[in-house]
Design an enzyme around this catalytic site. Structure first.
Site, PDB file in Angstrom:
ATOM      1  N   TYR A  69      -5.954   0.607  -9.084  1.00 60.82           N
ATOM      2  CA  TYR A  69      -5.310   0.673  -7.771  1.00 60.82           C
ATOM      3  C   TYR A  69      -5.278  -0.707  -7.116  1.00 60.82           C
ATOM      4  CZ  TYR A  69      -4.600   1.907  -2.849  1.00 60.82           C
ATOM      5  OH  TYR A  69      -4.131   1.977  -1.554  1.00 60.82           O
ATOM      6  N   VAL A  93       0.839  -1.201   0.000  1.00 61.11           N
ATOM      7  CA  VAL A  93       0.000   0.000   0.000  1.00 61.11           C
ATOM      8  C   VAL A  93       0.875   1.252   0.000  1.00 61.11           C
ATOM      9  CG1 VAL A  93      -1.643   1.356   1.364  1.00 61.11           C
ATOM     10  CG2 VAL A  93      -2.017  -1.097   1.037  1.00 61.11           C
ATOM     11  N   VAL A 137       2.411   1.790  -3.521  1.00 57.03           N
ATOM     12  CA  VAL A 137       1.484   2.300  -4.534  1.00 57.03           C
ATOM     13  C   VAL A 137       1.003   3.707  -4.188  1.00 57.03           C
ATOM     14  CG1 VAL A 137      -0.763   1.929  -5.628  1.00 57.03           C
ATOM     15  CG2 VAL A 137       0.758  -0.006  -5.204  1.00 57.03           C
ATOM     16  N   GLU A 138       0.805   3.983  -2.910  1.00 58.35           N
ATOM     17  CA  GLU A 138       0.286   5.290  -2.500  1.00 58.35           C
ATOM     18  C   GLU A 138       1.306   6.411  -2.689  1.00 58.35           C
ATOM     19  OE1 GLU A 138      -2.554   6.385  -1.671  1.00 58.35           O
ATOM     20  OE2 GLU A 138      -3.764   4.636  -1.180  1.00 58.35           O
ATOM     21  N   SER A 139       2.553   6.182  -2.271  1.00 58.35           N
ATOM     22  CA  SER A 139       3.524   7.288  -2.272  1.00 58.35           C
ATOM     23  C   SER A 139       4.924   6.903  -2.723  1.00 58.35           C
ATOM     24  CB  SER A 139       3.632   7.865  -0.853  1.00 58.35           C
ATOM     25  OG  SER A 139       4.259   6.930   0.018  1.00 58.35           O
TER      26      SER A 139
END
Length: 231
Positions: free
Chosen positions: A163, A73, A76-78
């Site tokens: 996502y 997570v 993928v997020e940051s």
């Protein structure tokens, strides 16, 4: 003086055009940088996670979420950028919006330890809410519980559809598992939602560390600590 007055507006116009061009390309550049981690191999991803490994390990154990899922997570997020801010105001490693940060006890979303604490706690809460359904939990992390409830699965939003697949791709790479990627919904901007189950019990660890697997184990744990399973 007249020549200056003629040139000055042109200079201002050039600056304004440059500013607009920069603003128009800033978001695609940011998106590309955040997706760099998705193409990394497992060793590269682990190196990215190393500075935050203590926090990831601590909170994945505390909240019963596989550490590989937390790493996926964040990737993928940051892409492990602790100062990342999205156009919608999501902040830090796990991209917590202010309301979610407050909801899970995070006072400073740019503090990496606090951010991982809040994000992992939110993932754990989502896994409980959706009875271990991994697809729904990941989709809700991106689009919110309301959207997942509305469509009874992964919402047919192009961003959320991709996502979920990105997070699972990175998770598989880190964990060595082969969780099936959900099929993209037909007409992702407004088509049917995915009805795939996506249940992967190994990703969500019982907060008790013991108990029967599957539905029987879930019911046993819920009976032992019903407050953990409120919806």
């Amino acid at each position: 003086m007249k020549r200056f007055l003629m040139i000055f507006p042109a200079v201002l116009y050039g600056i304004s055009v440059l500013s607009v061009a920069q603003a128009s390309t800033e978001e695609p550049v940011k998106r590309r940088s955040m997706h760099v981690c998705v193409s990394m191999n497992a060793d590269g991803l682990e190196r990215k996670a190393t500075p935050h490994l203590e926090s990831i390990t601590t909170y994945s154990n505390k909240y019963g979420v596989n550490a590989a899922m937390v790493k996926a997570v964040i990737a993928v997020e940051s892409c492990y950028n602790s100062t990342a801010v999205s156009p919608k105001g999501a902040q830090g490693l796990m991209q917590l919006i202010p309301a979610t940060a407050a909801r899970f006890g995070v006072s400073d979303a740019f503090n990496s330890n606090q951010n991982i604490n809040g994000g992992t706690r939110y993932l754990s809460w989502l896994m409980k809410r959706y009875d271990g359904d991994l697809y729904k939990a990941i989709a809700a992390y991106n689009a919110g519980e309301g959207a997942v409830d509305k469509y009874q699965g992964i919402p047919p939003y192009n961003e959320t559809q991709h996502y979920v697949r990105r997070v699972l791709t990175v998770y598989n790479r880190l964990s060595g598992e082969t969780v099936a990627l959900p099929a993209l919904a037909a007409g992702a901007s407004g088509g049917r939602s995915s009805k795939s189950g996506g249940r992967v019990s190994s990703v969500f660890l019982s907060p008790f560390g013991t108990g029967k697997p599957g539905r029987a184990g879930l019911n046993t744990n819920r009976a032992r600590a019903p407050h953990l399973y409120k919806r």
